[in-house]
Design a protein around this motif. Structure first.
Motif, PDB file in Angstrom:
ATOM      1  N   TYR A 145      48.281 -26.201 -29.143  1.00  0.00           N
ATOM      2  CA  TYR A 145      48.681 -27.532 -28.531  1.00  0.00           C
ATOM      3  C   TYR A 145      47.389 -28.325 -28.242  1.00  0.00           C
ATOM      4  O   TYR A 145      47.193 -29.699 -28.484  1.00  0.00           O
ATOM      5  CB  TYR A 145      49.419 -27.738 -27.279  1.00  0.00           C
ATOM      6  CG  TYR A 145      49.644 -29.102 -26.717  1.00  0.00           C
ATOM      7  CD1 TYR A 145      50.637 -29.992 -27.182  1.00  0.00           C
ATOM      8  CD2 TYR A 145      49.148 -29.109 -25.566  1.00  0.00           C
ATOM      9  CE1 TYR A 145      50.763 -31.056 -26.565  1.00  0.00           C
ATOM     10  CE2 TYR A 145      49.302 -30.370 -24.789  1.00  0.00           C
ATOM     11  CZ  TYR A 145      50.215 -31.400 -25.420  1.00  0.00           C
ATOM     12  OH  TYR A 145      50.137 -32.448 -24.621  1.00  0.00           O
ATOM     13  N   ILE A 146      46.405 -27.642 -27.541  1.00  0.00           N
ATOM     14  CA  ILE A 146      45.291 -28.326 -26.843  1.00  0.00           C
ATOM     15  C   ILE A 146      44.342 -28.633 -27.970  1.00  0.00           C
ATOM     16  O   ILE A 146      43.859 -29.642 -28.208  1.00  0.00           O
ATOM     17  CB  ILE A 146      44.771 -27.371 -25.814  1.00  0.00           C
ATOM     18  CG1 ILE A 146      45.338 -27.126 -24.677  1.00  0.00           C
ATOM     19  CG2 ILE A 146      43.341 -27.791 -25.624  1.00  0.00           C
ATOM     20  CD1 ILE A 146      44.924 -26.444 -23.752  1.00  0.00           C
ATOM     21  N   SER A 147      44.297 -27.631 -28.974  1.00  0.00           N
ATOM     22  CA  SER A 147      43.446 -28.061 -30.104  1.00  0.00           C
ATOM     23  C   SER A 147      43.901 -29.391 -30.834  1.00  0.00           C
ATOM     24  O   SER A 147      42.951 -29.993 -31.445  1.00  0.00           O
ATOM     25  CB  SER A 147      43.428 -26.741 -31.255  1.00  0.00           C
ATOM     26  OG  SER A 147      43.130 -25.529 -30.676  1.00  0.00           O
ATOM     27  N   ILE A 148      45.194 -29.481 -31.076  1.00  0.00           N
ATOM     28  CA  ILE A 148      45.723 -30.685 -31.736  1.00  0.00           C
ATOM     29  C   ILE A 148      45.403 -31.930 -30.826  1.00  0.00           C
ATOM     30  O   ILE A 148      44.975 -33.150 -31.143  1.00  0.00           O
ATOM     31  CB  ILE A 148      47.179 -30.469 -32.055  1.00  0.00           C
ATOM     32  CG1 ILE A 148      47.203 -29.451 -33.170  1.00  0.00           C
ATOM     33  CG2 ILE A 148      47.762 -32.027 -32.505  1.00  0.00           C
ATOM     34  CD1 ILE A 148      48.634 -29.224 -33.390  1.00  0.00           C
ATOM     35  N   ALA A 149      45.681 -31.778 -29.559  1.00  0.00           N
ATOM     36  CA  ALA A 149      45.554 -33.097 -28.571  1.00  0.00           C
ATOM     37  C   ALA A 149      44.068 -33.672 -28.335  1.00  0.00           C
ATOM     38  O   ALA A 149      44.043 -34.705 -28.447  1.00  0.00           O
ATOM     39  CB  ALA A 149      46.335 -32.666 -27.158  1.00  0.00           C
ATOM     40  N   PHE A 150      43.265 -32.657 -28.560  1.00  0.00           N
ATOM     41  CA  PHE A 150      41.730 -33.082 -28.474  1.00  0.00           C
ATOM     42  C   PHE A 150      41.096 -32.923 -29.558  1.00  0.00           C
ATOM     43  O   PHE A 150      39.916 -32.718 -29.346  1.00  0.00           O
ATOM     44  CB  PHE A 150      41.157 -32.294 -27.258  1.00  0.00           C
ATOM     45  CG  PHE A 150      41.902 -32.429 -25.717  1.00  0.00           C
ATOM     46  CD1 PHE A 150      41.206 -33.452 -25.056  1.00  0.00           C
ATOM     47  CD2 PHE A 150      42.822 -31.882 -25.495  1.00  0.00           C
ATOM     48  CE1 PHE A 150      41.902 -33.629 -23.564  1.00  0.00           C
ATOM     49  CE2 PHE A 150      43.275 -32.018 -24.097  1.00  0.00           C
ATOM     50  CZ  PHE A 150      43.018 -32.871 -23.385  1.00  0.00           C
ATOM     51  N   SER A 151      41.683 -32.989 -30.828  1.00  0.00           N
ATOM     52  CA  SER A 151      41.118 -33.083 -32.131  1.00  0.00           C
ATOM     53  C   SER A 151      40.038 -34.015 -32.367  1.00  0.00           C
ATOM     54  O   SER A 151      39.162 -33.903 -33.167  1.00  0.00           O
ATOM     55  CB  SER A 151      42.132 -32.390 -33.391  1.00  0.00           C
ATOM     56  OG  SER A 151      43.016 -33.649 -33.258  1.00  0.00           O
ATOM     57  N   LYS A 152      40.551 -35.245 -31.685  1.00  0.00           N
ATOM     58  CA  LYS A 152      39.567 -36.501 -32.094  1.00  0.00           C
ATOM     59  C   LYS A 152      38.760 -36.817 -30.646  1.00  0.00           C
ATOM     60  O   LYS A 152      38.284 -37.959 -30.966  1.00  0.00           O
ATOM     61  CB  LYS A 152      40.598 -37.514 -32.442  1.00  0.00           C
ATOM     62  CG  LYS A 152      41.597 -37.143 -33.675  1.00  0.00           C
ATOM     63  CD  LYS A 152      42.441 -38.435 -34.127  1.00  0.00           C
ATOM     64  CE  LYS A 152      43.097 -38.113 -35.265  1.00  0.00           C
ATOM     65  NZ  LYS A 152      44.026 -39.207 -35.701  1.00  0.00           N
ATOM     66  N   VAL A 153      38.556 -35.791 -30.057  1.00  0.00           N
ATOM     67  CA  VAL A 153      37.658 -36.341 -28.798  1.00  0.00           C
ATOM     68  C   VAL A 153      36.389 -36.509 -29.355  1.00  0.00           C
ATOM     69  O   VAL A 153      35.821 -35.731 -30.176  1.00  0.00           O
ATOM     70  CB  VAL A 153      37.570 -34.946 -27.791  1.00  0.00           C
ATOM     71  CG1 VAL A 153      36.717 -35.345 -26.604  1.00  0.00           C
ATOM     72  CG2 VAL A 153      38.971 -34.639 -26.969  1.00  0.00           C
ATOM     73  N   SER A 154      35.688 -37.529 -28.849  1.00  0.00           N
ATOM     74  CA  SER A 154      34.361 -37.962 -29.145  1.00  0.00           C
ATOM     75  C   SER A 154      33.296 -37.055 -28.656  1.00  0.00           C
ATOM     76  O   SER A 154      33.741 -36.449 -27.776  1.00  0.00           O
ATOM     77  CB  SER A 154      34.205 -39.371 -28.680  1.00  0.00           C
ATOM     78  OG  SER A 154      34.112 -39.623 -27.255  1.00  0.00           O
ATOM     79  N   LYS A 155      32.337 -37.086 -29.328  1.00  0.00           N
ATOM     80  CA  LYS A 155      30.996 -36.177 -28.924  1.00  0.00           C
ATOM     81  C   LYS A 155      30.634 -36.753 -27.439  1.00  0.00           C
ATOM     82  O   LYS A 155      30.949 -37.961 -27.285  1.00  0.00           O
ATOM     83  CB  LYS A 155      29.940 -36.295 -29.914  1.00  0.00           C
ATOM     84  CG  LYS A 155      30.404 -35.649 -31.238  1.00  0.00           C
ATOM     85  CD  LYS A 155      29.230 -35.523 -32.436  1.00  0.00           C
ATOM     86  CE  LYS A 155      29.591 -34.755 -33.644  1.00  0.00           C
ATOM     87  NZ  LYS A 155      28.595 -34.892 -34.650  1.00  0.00           N
ATOM     88  N   PRO A 156      29.801 -36.043 -26.836  1.00  0.00           N
ATOM     89  CA  PRO A 156      29.175 -34.712 -27.248  1.00  0.00           C
ATOM     90  C   PRO A 156      30.060 -33.441 -26.885  1.00  0.00           C
ATOM     91  O   PRO A 156      29.608 -32.296 -27.064  1.00  0.00           O
ATOM     92  CB  PRO A 156      28.017 -34.651 -26.298  1.00  0.00           C
ATOM     93  CG  PRO A 156      28.378 -35.283 -24.785  1.00  0.00           C
ATOM     94  CD  PRO A 156      29.326 -36.574 -25.460  1.00  0.00           C
ATOM     95  N   VAL A 157      31.180 -33.656 -26.164  1.00  0.00           N
ATOM     96  CA  VAL A 157      31.911 -32.536 -26.025  1.00  0.00           C
ATOM     97  C   VAL A 157      32.998 -32.272 -27.240  1.00  0.00           C
ATOM     98  O   VAL A 157      34.005 -32.959 -27.556  1.00  0.00           O
ATOM     99  CB  VAL A 157      32.949 -32.888 -24.786  1.00  0.00           C
ATOM    100  CG1 VAL A 157      33.855 -31.697 -24.496  1.00  0.00           C
ATOM    101  CG2 VAL A 157      31.903 -33.275 -23.567  1.00  0.00           C
ATOM    102  N   ALA A 158      32.880 -31.040 -27.920  1.00  0.00           N
ATOM    103  CA  ALA A 158      33.479 -30.619 -28.766  1.00  0.00           C
ATOM    104  C   ALA A 158      34.955 -30.191 -28.640  1.00  0.00           C
ATOM    105  O   ALA A 158      35.209 -29.659 -27.465  1.00  0.00           O
ATOM    106  CB  ALA A 158      32.812 -29.359 -29.911  1.00  0.00           C
TER     107      ALA A 158
END
Length: 219
Positions: A145-158
């Motif tokens: 769930y977390i991987s999907i929810a934050f898959s489009k988070v902008s850099k610099p945090v992967a």
């Protein structure tokens, strides 16, 4: 008055780290004290009509019953809680009969049965296995769930760093909770049963919820 938590983060890190170390040490040193839900056996609580006999008298009376792992614990004013590995109606009736004989009242039952729980050894092992699997699959679901929810988070945090941080936070919260119960089990005889699994899953849920709220603010 505004208390600047971040400015004093080292204090909170120290408290958190100390709690984690103590809890982890207690868990490794003592382990968990499993109840009959996981080990199998019987739990019988009775109330005496008159004065409650002491644990030595009860133990001597039940000596001939050959109860494995017998534990006798006073509860309340006139109650006692008995735990033993054997299960089944015959053994239950035998214990009740001997407790009645210990008091020696005539014409009515000397003890009142408050509760009786019995779990077979195979069922206890199965419950323990399913409890571990439940926690494992919940962790997997949370990571996905977390991987999907934050898959489009902008850099610099992967995005994978958010997932890793959430896992660390959950591990921290669960270890402290479980470690406290390990210490309570060692010194106060507190046992864990199936409700403990539900409580652990609840801790996981609240932990990841709070973590996601923080992550969302960062995003």
């Amino acid at each position: 008055m505004n208390y600047r938590i971040i400015e004093h983060k080292n204090i909170w890190f120290a408290i958190s780290g100390a709690l984690f170390v103590v809890a982890a040490a207690g868990l490794l040193a003592f382990g968990l004290k499993f109840g009959i839900d996981f080990t199998g056996g019987s739990l019988l609580e009775v109330k005496f009509a008159g004065q409650r006999p002491n644990t030595e008298e009860v133990s001597d009376k039940l000596k001939d019953s050959n109860l494995s792992g017998l534990s006798i614990q006073p509860a309340g004013e006139n109650n006692i809680v008995l735990r033993f590995q054997e299960s089944g109606k015959e053994k239950h009736d035998e214990v009740i009969s001997k407790l009645n004989g210990l008091v020696g009242e005539k014409g009515e039952s000397a003890v009142e049965e408050i509760r009786y729980d019995s779990v077979g050894p195979s069922i206890g092992v199965e419950l323990k296995r399913k409890a571990i699997l439940a926690i494992f699959w919940v962790l997997i679901a949370i990571v996905i769930y977390i991987s999907i929810a934050f898959s489009k988070v902008s850099k610099p945090v992967a995005s994978w760093k958010f997932g890793l941080s959430a896992l660390i936070a959950m591990f921290h919260d669960v270890i402290i909770t479980v470690g406290v119960f390990a210490i309570l089990g060692k010194y106060f005889g507190v046992e864990i049963n199936t409700p403990f699994v539900a409580a652990t899953l609840t801790v996981l849920g609240y932990s990841v919820h709070d973590t996601i709220v923080v992550f969302d603010r960062i995003r």
